[in-house]
Motif scaffolding. Structure first.
Motif, mmCIF file in Angstrom:
data_model
loop_
_atom_site.group_PDB
_atom_site.id
_atom_site.type_symbol
_atom_site.label_atom_id
_atom_site.label_comp_id
_atom_site.label_asym_id
_atom_site.label_seq_id
_atom_site.Cartn_x
_atom_site.Cartn_y
_atom_site.Cartn_z
ATOM 1 N N LEU A 277 0.474 -1.199 0.041
ATOM 2 C CA LEU A 277 0.082 0.212 -0.200
ATOM 3 C C LEU A 277 0.952 1.465 -0.250
ATOM 4 C CD1 LEU A 277 -2.413 1.391 -0.041
ATOM 5 C CD2 LEU A 277 -2.479 1.404 1.664
ATOM 6 N N ASP A 278 1.631 1.011 0.751
ATOM 7 C CA ASP A 278 2.982 2.038 0.892
ATOM 8 C C ASP A 278 3.182 2.795 -0.536
ATOM 9 O OD1 ASP A 278 2.744 2.830 3.349
ATOM 10 O OD2 ASP A 278 4.388 1.377 3.524
ATOM 11 N N HIS A 279 3.829 1.400 -1.782
ATOM 12 C CA HIS A 279 5.091 1.560 -2.829
ATOM 13 C C HIS A 279 3.199 2.706 -3.208
ATOM 14 C CE1 HIS A 279 6.975 -1.982 -2.751
ATOM 15 N NE2 HIS A 279 7.600 -1.132 -0.913
ATOM 16 N N ALA A 280 1.970 1.903 -3.445
ATOM 17 C CA ALA A 280 0.602 2.578 -4.559
ATOM 18 C C ALA A 280 0.487 3.817 -4.171
ATOM 19 C CB ALA A 280 -0.371 1.352 -4.149
ATOM 20 N N MET A 281 0.710 4.451 -2.914
ATOM 21 C CA MET A 281 0.903 5.664 -2.529
ATOM 22 C C MET A 281 1.396 6.116 -2.404
ATOM 23 S SD MET A 281 -2.947 5.559 -1.364
ATOM 24 C CE MET A 281 -2.766 4.780 -2.401
ATOM 25 N N THR A 282 2.345 5.890 -3.488
ATOM 26 C CA THR A 282 3.816 6.577 -3.631
ATOM 27 C C THR A 282 4.205 6.845 -5.169
ATOM 28 O OG1 THR A 282 4.827 5.868 -1.799
ATOM 29 C CG2 THR A 282 6.680 7.156 -3.352
ATOM 30 N N ARG A 283 4.182 8.395 -5.564
ATOM 31 C CA ARG A 283 4.157 8.871 -6.932
ATOM 32 C C ARG A 283 5.705 8.760 -7.508
ATOM 33 N NH1 ARG A 283 0.482 10.453 -10.403
ATOM 34 N NH2 ARG A 283 0.961 11.966 -10.995
ATOM 35 N N THR A 284 5.964 8.912 -9.033
ATOM 36 C CA THR A 284 7.402 8.784 -9.358
ATOM 37 C C THR A 284 7.885 9.822 -8.630
ATOM 38 O OG1 THR A 284 6.247 7.114 -10.859
ATOM 39 C CG2 THR A 284 8.699 8.692 -10.783
ATOM 40 N N ALA A 285 7.223 11.147 -8.745
ATOM 41 C CA ALA A 285 8.157 11.950 -8.604
ATOM 42 C C ALA A 285 8.403 12.688 -7.387
ATOM 43 C CB ALA A 285 6.981 13.702 -8.560
ATOM 44 N N TYR A 286 7.599 11.664 -6.219
ATOM 45 C CA TYR A 286 8.162 11.786 -4.780
ATOM 46 C C TYR A 286 9.597 11.041 -4.268
ATOM 47 C CZ TYR A 286 7.867 10.915 0.316
ATOM 48 O OH TYR A 286 8.626 10.485 1.231
ATOM 49 N N ALA A 287 9.523 9.710 -5.676
ATOM 50 C CA ALA A 287 10.275 9.063 -5.027
ATOM 51 C C ALA A 287 11.602 9.161 -5.704
ATOM 52 C CB ALA A 287 10.162 8.278 -5.559
ATOM 53 N N ARG A 288 12.071 10.331 -6.514
ATOM 54 C CA ARG A 288 13.093 10.459 -6.886
ATOM 55 C C ARG A 288 13.023 11.803 -6.144
ATOM 56 N NH1 ARG A 288 10.402 10.805 -12.706
ATOM 57 N NH2 ARG A 288 11.571 9.443 -14.014
ATOM 58 N N GLU A 289 12.381 12.696 -5.677
ATOM 59 C CA GLU A 289 13.086 13.389 -4.582
ATOM 60 C C GLU A 289 13.566 12.927 -3.529
ATOM 61 O OE1 GLU A 289 9.654 16.601 -4.388
ATOM 62 O OE2 GLU A 289 9.359 16.967 -6.072
ATOM 63 N N HIS A 290 13.234 11.869 -2.899
ATOM 64 C CA HIS A 290 13.697 11.552 -1.609
ATOM 65 C C HIS A 290 14.708 9.529 -2.150
ATOM 66 C CE1 HIS A 290 10.460 13.683 -0.322
ATOM 67 N NE2 HIS A 290 10.597 14.168 0.753
ATOM 68 N N GLU A 291 14.840 9.781 -3.641
ATOM 69 C CA GLU A 291 16.151 8.744 -3.568
ATOM 70 C C GLU A 291 15.211 7.271 -2.683
ATOM 71 O OE1 GLU A 291 19.446 9.072 -2.076
ATOM 72 O OE2 GLU A 291 20.264 11.324 -3.018
ATOM 73 N N MET B 217 -1.581 9.968 -0.170
ATOM 74 C CA MET B 217 -0.665 9.438 -1.519
ATOM 75 C C MET B 217 0.844 10.871 -1.465
ATOM 76 S SD MET B 217 -1.984 7.734 -3.437
ATOM 77 C CE MET B 217 -0.697 8.108 -5.108
ATOM 78 N N ARG B 218 2.057 10.314 -1.839
ATOM 79 C CA ARG B 218 2.804 11.021 -1.734
ATOM 80 C C ARG B 218 3.516 12.004 -2.321
ATOM 81 N NH1 ARG B 218 6.747 6.644 1.676
ATOM 82 N NH2 ARG B 218 5.001 4.808 1.219
ATOM 83 N N TRP B 219 3.390 12.887 -2.681
ATOM 84 C CA TRP B 219 3.379 13.716 -3.919
ATOM 85 C C TRP B 219 4.987 14.318 -4.069
ATOM 86 C CZ3 TRP B 219 -1.034 13.125 -6.907
ATOM 87 C CH2 TRP B 219 -1.900 12.796 -6.608
ATOM 88 N N GLY B 220 4.610 14.517 -5.142
ATOM 89 C CA GLY B 220 6.498 15.033 -5.221
ATOM 90 C C GLY B 220 6.013 16.723 -5.621
ATOM 91 N N LYS B 221 6.963 16.783 -4.473
ATOM 92 C CA LYS B 221 6.939 19.512 -4.270
ATOM 93 C C LYS B 221 5.833 20.023 -5.644
ATOM 94 C CE LYS B 221 10.519 19.115 -1.876
ATOM 95 N NZ LYS B 221 12.441 19.600 -1.993
ATOM 96 N N GLY B 222 6.384 19.932 -6.612
ATOM 97 C CA GLY B 222 5.844 20.063 -7.716
ATOM 98 C C GLY B 222 4.553 19.651 -8.284
ATOM 99 N N GLU B 223 4.318 18.152 -7.873
ATOM 100 C CA GLU B 223 2.461 18.330 -7.563
ATOM 101 C C GLU B 223 1.876 18.413 -6.261
ATOM 102 O OE1 GLU B 223 2.731 13.676 -9.171
ATOM 103 O OE2 GLU B 223 3.753 13.888 -7.402
#
Length: 150
Positions: free
Chosen positions: A20-34, A97-103
């Motif tokens: 579920l954590d994976h499902a709630m994680t956007r790619t932009a967030y992942a890139r920003e948080h490695e 959701m875990r959104w990227g800053k721009g999102e």
């Protein structure tokens, strides 16, 4: 438990909350948080889209529809972006959701496709966590339109 309200709304509790954590994680967030890309929603959204189709086709056939054209029409009607987006909004998925800053700045979740993908990712994660039974339970709980229901 951070997902307690969501579990209540979807009628399913994940055995492995990491899915579920994976499902709630956007790619932009992942890139920003490695965060590794295999821990984001993208592949789960693709899987969830296919699982939605599968479950809805089974539901439509269970209602007695066997005409190929009608099955296809009813499935498209049941899982179109507007329907899936509305479900995501009713579940308040954007708040999980875990959104990227721009999102976040652009409030990207207001896009129909983005909200729909959030629900698709949830369904994909449920499928991995508990199989087609888990995904079906969620879809039935959130009252996806079935067959000719409008």
């Amino acid at each position: 438990m951070k997902y307690a309200k969501l579990y209540e709304k979807i009628g399913y509790t994940f055995k492995n909350e990491a899915y579920l954590d994976h499902a709630m994680t956007r790619t932009a967030y992942a890139r920003e948080h490695e965060t590794p890309m295999n821990e984001t929603m993208d592949s789960l959204a693709v899987l969830g889209d296919a699982v939605l189709d599968l479950v809805m086709i089974c539901e439509i056939m269970a209602e007695g529809e066997y005409d190929k054209g009608e099955i296809t029409r009813k499935k498209i009607e049941a899982v179109n972006m507007t329907v899936v987006r509305k479900i995501a909004e009713q579940l308040e998925l954007p708040s999980y959701m875990r959104w990227g800053k721009g999102e976040l700045r652009m409030q990207i979740w207001t896009s129909g496709r983005v909200s729909a993908e959030c629900f698709e990712a949830l369904v994909g994660a449920a499928y991995i966590d508990g199989g087609v039974e888990a995904a079906t339970k969620i879809i039935r709980t959130v009252r996806m339109p079935q067959g000719s229901a409008k």
